[in-house]
Structures are given as C-alpha cells and as structure tokens.
Scaffold this active site. Structure first.
Site, PDB file in Angstrom:
ATOM      1  N   TYR A  68       0.851  -1.209   0.000  1.00 32.07           N
ATOM      2  CA  TYR A  68       0.000   0.000   0.000  1.00 32.07           C
ATOM      3  C   TYR A  68       0.872   1.239   0.000  1.00 32.07           C
ATOM      4  O   TYR A  68       1.853   1.313   0.759  1.00 32.07           O
ATOM      5  CB  TYR A  68      -0.895   0.033   1.250  1.00 32.07           C
ATOM      6  CG  TYR A  68      -2.349  -0.136   0.871  1.00 32.07           C
ATOM      7  CD1 TYR A  68      -3.000   0.862   0.152  1.00 32.07           C
ATOM      8  CD2 TYR A  68      -3.056  -1.282   1.197  1.00 32.07           C
ATOM      9  CE1 TYR A  68      -4.311   0.704  -0.236  1.00 32.07           C
ATOM     10  CE2 TYR A  68      -4.370  -1.438   0.814  1.00 32.07           C
ATOM     11  CZ  TYR A  68      -5.000  -0.442   0.096  1.00 32.07           C
ATOM     12  OH  TYR A  68      -6.301  -0.590  -0.291  1.00 32.07           O
TER      13      TYR A  68
ATOM     14  N   GLU B 147      -0.562   4.833  -0.596  1.00 30.33           N
ATOM     15  CA  GLU B 147      -1.379   6.021  -0.892  1.00 30.33           C
ATOM     16  C   GLU B 147      -0.528   7.274  -0.770  1.00 30.33           C
ATOM     17  O   GLU B 147       0.282   7.403   0.153  1.00 30.33           O
ATOM     18  CB  GLU B 147      -2.562   6.096   0.070  1.00 30.33           C
ATOM     19  CG  GLU B 147      -3.645   5.088  -0.270  1.00 30.33           C
ATOM     20  CD  GLU B 147      -4.781   5.081   0.732  1.00 30.33           C
ATOM     21  OE1 GLU B 147      -4.657   5.726   1.791  1.00 30.33           O
ATOM     22  OE2 GLU B 147      -5.795   4.434   0.450  1.00 30.33           O
TER      23      GLU B 147
ATOM     24  N   ASP C  13      -6.462  12.608 -25.483  1.00 31.01           N
ATOM     25  CA  ASP C  13      -6.411  11.240 -24.982  1.00 31.01           C
ATOM     26  C   ASP C  13      -5.718  10.422 -26.070  1.00 31.01           C
ATOM     27  O   ASP C  13      -6.329  10.047 -27.064  1.00 31.01           O
ATOM     28  CB  ASP C  13      -7.839  10.746 -24.725  1.00 31.01           C
ATOM     29  CG  ASP C  13      -7.885   9.273 -24.314  1.00 31.01           C
ATOM     30  OD1 ASP C  13      -6.827   8.605 -24.355  1.00 31.01           O
ATOM     31  OD2 ASP C  13      -8.977   8.798 -23.973  1.00 31.01           O
TER      32      ASP C  13
ATOM     33  N   LYS D 219      -1.804  -0.307 -25.008  1.00 31.61           N
ATOM     34  CA  LYS D 219      -2.153  -0.438 -26.426  1.00 31.61           C
ATOM     35  C   LYS D 219      -0.861  -0.361 -27.247  1.00 31.61           C
ATOM     36  O   LYS D 219       0.009  -1.206 -27.069  1.00 31.61           O
ATOM     37  CB  LYS D 219      -3.182   0.625 -26.796  1.00 31.61           C
ATOM     38  CG  LYS D 219      -4.488   0.491 -25.990  1.00 31.61           C
ATOM     39  CD  LYS D 219      -5.539   1.458 -26.466  1.00 31.61           C
ATOM     40  CE  LYS D 219      -6.889   1.205 -25.873  1.00 31.61           C
ATOM     41  NZ  LYS D 219      -7.138   1.778 -24.569  1.00 31.61           N
TER      42      LYS D 219
ATOM     43  N   ARG E 116      -1.593  -3.107 -18.337  1.00 27.59           N
ATOM     44  CA  ARG E 116      -2.832  -2.318 -18.329  1.00 27.59           C
ATOM     45  C   ARG E 116      -2.720  -1.220 -17.282  1.00 27.59           C
ATOM     46  O   ARG E 116      -2.475  -1.508 -16.108  1.00 27.59           O
ATOM     47  CB  ARG E 116      -4.039  -3.192 -17.938  1.00 27.59           C
ATOM     48  CG  ARG E 116      -4.273  -4.400 -18.736  1.00 27.59           C
ATOM     49  CD  ARG E 116      -5.683  -4.899 -18.552  1.00 27.59           C
ATOM     50  NE  ARG E 116      -6.556  -4.185 -19.463  1.00 27.59           N
ATOM     51  CZ  ARG E 116      -6.580  -4.388 -20.772  1.00 27.59           C
ATOM     52  NH1 ARG E 116      -5.814  -5.295 -21.328  1.00 27.59           N
ATOM     53  NH2 ARG E 116      -7.391  -3.703 -21.543  1.00 27.59           N
TER      54      ARG E 116
HETATM   55  N1  PLP Z   1      -9.366   6.342 -24.198  1.00 27.77           N
HETATM   56  C1  PLP Z   1      -9.336   5.786 -25.414  1.00 27.77           C
HETATM   57  C2  PLP Z   1      -9.118   6.654 -26.612  1.00 27.77           C
HETATM   58  C3  PLP Z   1      -9.514   4.426 -25.569  1.00 27.77           C
HETATM   59  O1  PLP Z   1      -9.526   3.875 -26.785  1.00 27.77           O
HETATM   60  C4  PLP Z   1      -9.708   3.644 -24.407  1.00 27.77           C
HETATM   61  C5  PLP Z   1      -9.832   2.229 -24.566  1.00 27.77           C
HETATM   62  O2  PLP Z   1     -10.174   1.341 -24.157  1.00 27.77           O
HETATM   63  C6  PLP Z   1      -9.762   4.270 -23.163  1.00 27.77           C
HETATM   64  C7  PLP Z   1      -9.582   5.621 -23.094  1.00 27.77           C
HETATM   65  C8  PLP Z   1     -10.116   3.526 -21.915  1.00 27.77           C
HETATM   66  O3  PLP Z   1      -9.160   2.761 -21.409  1.00 27.77           O
HETATM   67  P1  PLP Z   1      -9.515   1.614 -20.354  1.00 27.77           P
HETATM   68  O4  PLP Z   1     -10.201   0.562 -21.121  1.00 27.77           O
HETATM   69  O5  PLP Z   1      -8.153   1.255 -19.890  1.00 27.77           O
HETATM   70  O6  PLP Z   1     -10.352   2.237 -19.297  1.00 27.77           O
END
Ligand code: PLP
Length: 433
Positions: free
Chosen positions: A51, A53, A206, A235, A241
């Site tokens: 942990y 935090e 994003d 990705k 993840r």
């Molecule tokens: N943002 C984009 C552009 C995505 O394609 C995804 C894909 O899954 C996410 C955010 C969300 O990610 P997560 O699935 O890890 O919450």
C-alpha cells in the site's frame, strides 16, 4: 505455498487456454498488444503487496522507500519517453486505467455539469469522452458533465473542424477533448488549440491508442498544443494495463494543473496505487526509449498502410480513404454487409478483430464496419507481406459471409447467416475501446 498449477488447476487451465488462443489467432484488435516478458515479470511481482497512498516522499503508509524509488523512476521515464522537459511537464502514473485517468482529469479541472466536447462514439470517440444517446446518458462522463459531441464530416471521414468551431462558439465548453478509439487519422492539434483558445477551454488529448506512435515520433506531437495528455499504457505503447496523465506545470485558466490533477487521482478517486503495474510501466517506458521501439512503431504504421492498400486494391471502402496510424476502418455497407456478421465469421477462423460503427450508421446495434489494427501482429514479427496476406484472409471471410447471405432461404448457410444477426446472437455495438 504452491505454484499456480498446484494451488489452482482450474485457473491455471483457463490461463493455458487463453495463452493458446492468443498464440494461435491473428490478433487484429487495434487496442491490444503483446507486452514483454520483462513487463509481465514486474506485473507478477511482490510489488502487488504494498500500500502506498500518496505520492513519492509523501505517503500515508510506512515501508515505502523502494516504492518511492520505483514511482519516481517511472515518472522520469514517462517524461523522457515523450521527450518532455521536466521543468514544464509533470505526470501522474497512478491511474488504474484509461477511463479512470480521463475521469480524474475532468474532476480536477471542471465543476459538476461544466460543458465538454469530445468526438462522438459512433464516429470513433471513446465512451469516457462524454458518450450519450438520444435516450440515455451512457457514460459517467455524460452524467456528471454536460456533453456535446463533435463529429466527422461524413463525406470525408475526417473530423469536421469547422462544425466543431461553430458548435464550440455556441456551446462554450470548458474542455475540448482530442483523441479517439477508432480514427485512422491524426488530429489537427493547431486547429483544435485555436478553437479552445477562442472559447476559453482547456485542450486535452487522450492519446491512448497512439501513445506508442507518439513516443516514437511517427505521428504528430500532441504535447506541443495540449494542456493535458492522458493515455492508457497497454495499447500501442505495449505496457501493462494502466493509465497516465501528463499535465503542464503551470496555471492554465486559473487552475494549477499539477495540484488539482494529483489530488483528483488520490484522494479524489483512487486509493492505493497498483505498484505492480507501475513497475511494469517503468519497464515499458525504458523499452519505449530504445531504437528497437522506434523501429517497431515505424513497422506498425508501414504494416497498417500495406493492409489498407491491399484492402483498397480488393475494392474495399475505408473510412477517410486510408490510414496515418495503426488502424483502418472498413465500411462494409457498400457490400450490403455489416461488421457484426463479418466479425463472427472471421472469429471462427481465429482472426480476431471487432465490428465498429462507421459514420452514417443508422443502427448502433448492427454497425456497418470493422476495425483492424496492426500493433499486436507487428509485435509478433509480421511484415508488410503478412499484412497483405491478412487483407486477403479478411477478404475470404467477407466472401464467405456474402455467400451465406445469398443462399436460398431454408438452406443451412442462409439459416446460419440469419442466426448471426438474430436476437439470439448478441449483436451489441462494442466500439468501446
Ligand atoms: N481512451 C481511449 C481513446 C480508448 O480507446 C480507451 C480504450 O479502451 C480508453 C480511453 C479507456 O481505457 P480503459 O479501457 O483502460 O479504461
């Protein structure tokens, strides 16, 4: 204390089957990849027990001297991997994944019901960018904030920046979000910056899908124009993840981004960070600075172009007419087919991709396209030659689907074609990642 095989043969068996599926199939889901053995080792380590935090040096628990070293290293590598000056940019590596990272940003810089504009999900955007339908506010983002999505120009498949500008002037969003889950082109960041400035909005990118390509500088650099950049880490970046948030270390529109974003992640939304993920992420970010990584990302793009070219040579219509990045979107409607049936047929041949909405789709339940990505099979060593062959395999799958559709009523194949579009067969639109 036993190993997994002895302690839990059931879970061990399921993992074995999934490993075999991953090994044997052609993995073409644009948001997936194969991470390295070294990343897996860190993710499967004792780091999961701790942990911590808070942030390095400011923890709510004892025993964090090594975790502090790890998280600081991860932060440093994140800034280096994206070529950022540590005086100007900071990063939070604790978000548990992409959606929580985005939500943390919104709660950091917005008040409930402030207005946001992101790319509409049926046009390639992500759920967490404010998705809602005429009937329902689907994503938490659209429940707690007022969302007015922008869209593509359906005739070109490119973001309709003129319409975005006009709408932004009327809607006056506090935040404009660039980035997508199913968009084969680069974003026009200078244009989006101008629009954001004209209406007094933050600009966030994003880059979840393309963060590996950004790190390798094979697509445009969002950091030059955006205030905040979020990403997933699993990705094209090929990590575990997880999620990250990069922020300018300055006041933007009166908000101290560093303090507000760090506080939004913890204690705002999360508790203890997943230190095993942060360990795996640090390993991934070291890889991301190697010459091999740059070569890999160049191949991801070259392979995707080869795939796109062969599909177009075979007569397919691609949204936007091609691709600048790691994915293509095929519009199957000119053939009288939908993505759901083609996805199912290809799945039977261990070709894994996903059905996807394409601009102009009438029904979200039976989307008219498929999304195909190159990162995973490029990791497996595929070259342009194999990607050309993938296009041929997909073509075969489409021909089989068409064949089934054309059979006389009552025949087995025609029954099968009907079945895979019937309510018994779950035809949900899963353009979610
Ligand atoms: N943002 C984009 C552009 C995505 O394609 C995804 C894909 O899954 C996410 C955010 C969300 O990610 P997560 O699935 O890890 O919450």
């Amino acid at each position: 204390d036993h190993d997994l095989r002895t302690a839990d043969p059931e879970v061990y068996g399921i993992i074995g089957k999934e490993k075999e599926r991953q090994y044997k199939s052609l993995e073409l889901i644009a948001s997936e990849n194969f991470t390295s053995r070294a990343v897996m080792e860190a993710v499967g380590s004792c780091l999961t027990n701790k942990y911590s935090e808070g942030l390095p040096g400011k923890r709510y628990y004892g025993g964090n001297e090594h975790i502090d070293e790890l998280e600081t290293l991860c932060q440093q590598r994140a800034l280096e991997a994206f070529h950022l000056d540590k005086e100007k940019w900071g990063v939070n590596v604790q978000p548990l994944s992409g959606s929580p990272a985005n939500f943390a940003v919104y709660t950091a810089i917005l008040k409930p019901h402030d207005r946001i504009m992101g790319l509409d999900l049926p046009h390639g955007g992500h759920l967490s960018h404010g998705f809602m339908t005429a009937k329902r506010r689907v994503s938490g983002t659209s429940i707690y904030f007022e969302s007015m999505p922008y869209r593509l120009d359906e005739s070109t498949g490119i973001v309709d920046y003129d319409m975005l500008e006009k709408t932004a002037i009327l809607f006056r969003p506090k935040l404009i979000i660039a980035g997508a889950s199913a968009y084969p082109r680069d974003f026009d960041y200078p244009r989006m910056r101008k629009i954001a400035d004209a209406v007094g909005a933050f600009l966030m990118m994003d880059m979840a899908h393309i963060s590996g390509l950004v790190a390798a500088s094979v697509v445009a650099d969002p950091f030059k124009y955006c205030d905040i950049v979020t990403t997933t880490t699993h990705k094209s970046l090929r990590g575990p993840r997880g999620g990250m948030i990069f922020f300018k270390k300055e006041q933007v529109l009166g908000v101290d981004l560093e303090t507000s974003i760090n506080n939004a992640v913890f204690p705002g939304l999360q508790g203890g960070p997943h230190n095993h993920t942060i360990g795996g992420l640090a390993v991934c970010l070291r890889h991301a600075q190697s010459p091999e990584f740059k070569t890999y990302q160049n191949k991801v793009v070259a392979n995707c172009r080869a795939l796109a070219k062969q599909l177009m040579d075979l007569g397919y219509s691609l949204v936007s007419g091609g691709s600048d990045n790691h994915l293509v979107l095929v519009d199957l409607r000119p053939l009288g087919l939908d993505g759901a049936r083609v996805e199912k047929i290809l799945d039977m041949a261990s070709i894994t991709l996903n059905k996807n909405s394409v601009p102009g789709d009438k029904s979200a339940l039976v989307p008219g396209g498929i999304r195909i990505g190159s990162p995973a099979m490029t990791t497996r060593g595929f070259t342009e030659k194999e990607f050309k062959a993938i296009a041929d395999f997909i073509h075969e799958g489409v021909q089989i689907t068409l064949d089934a559709k054309r059979q006389a009523p009552g025949t087995k194949l025609q029954d099968f074609f009907k079945f895979i579009a019937s309510p018994d067969f779950p035809l949900t639109d899963r353009v979610l990642d």
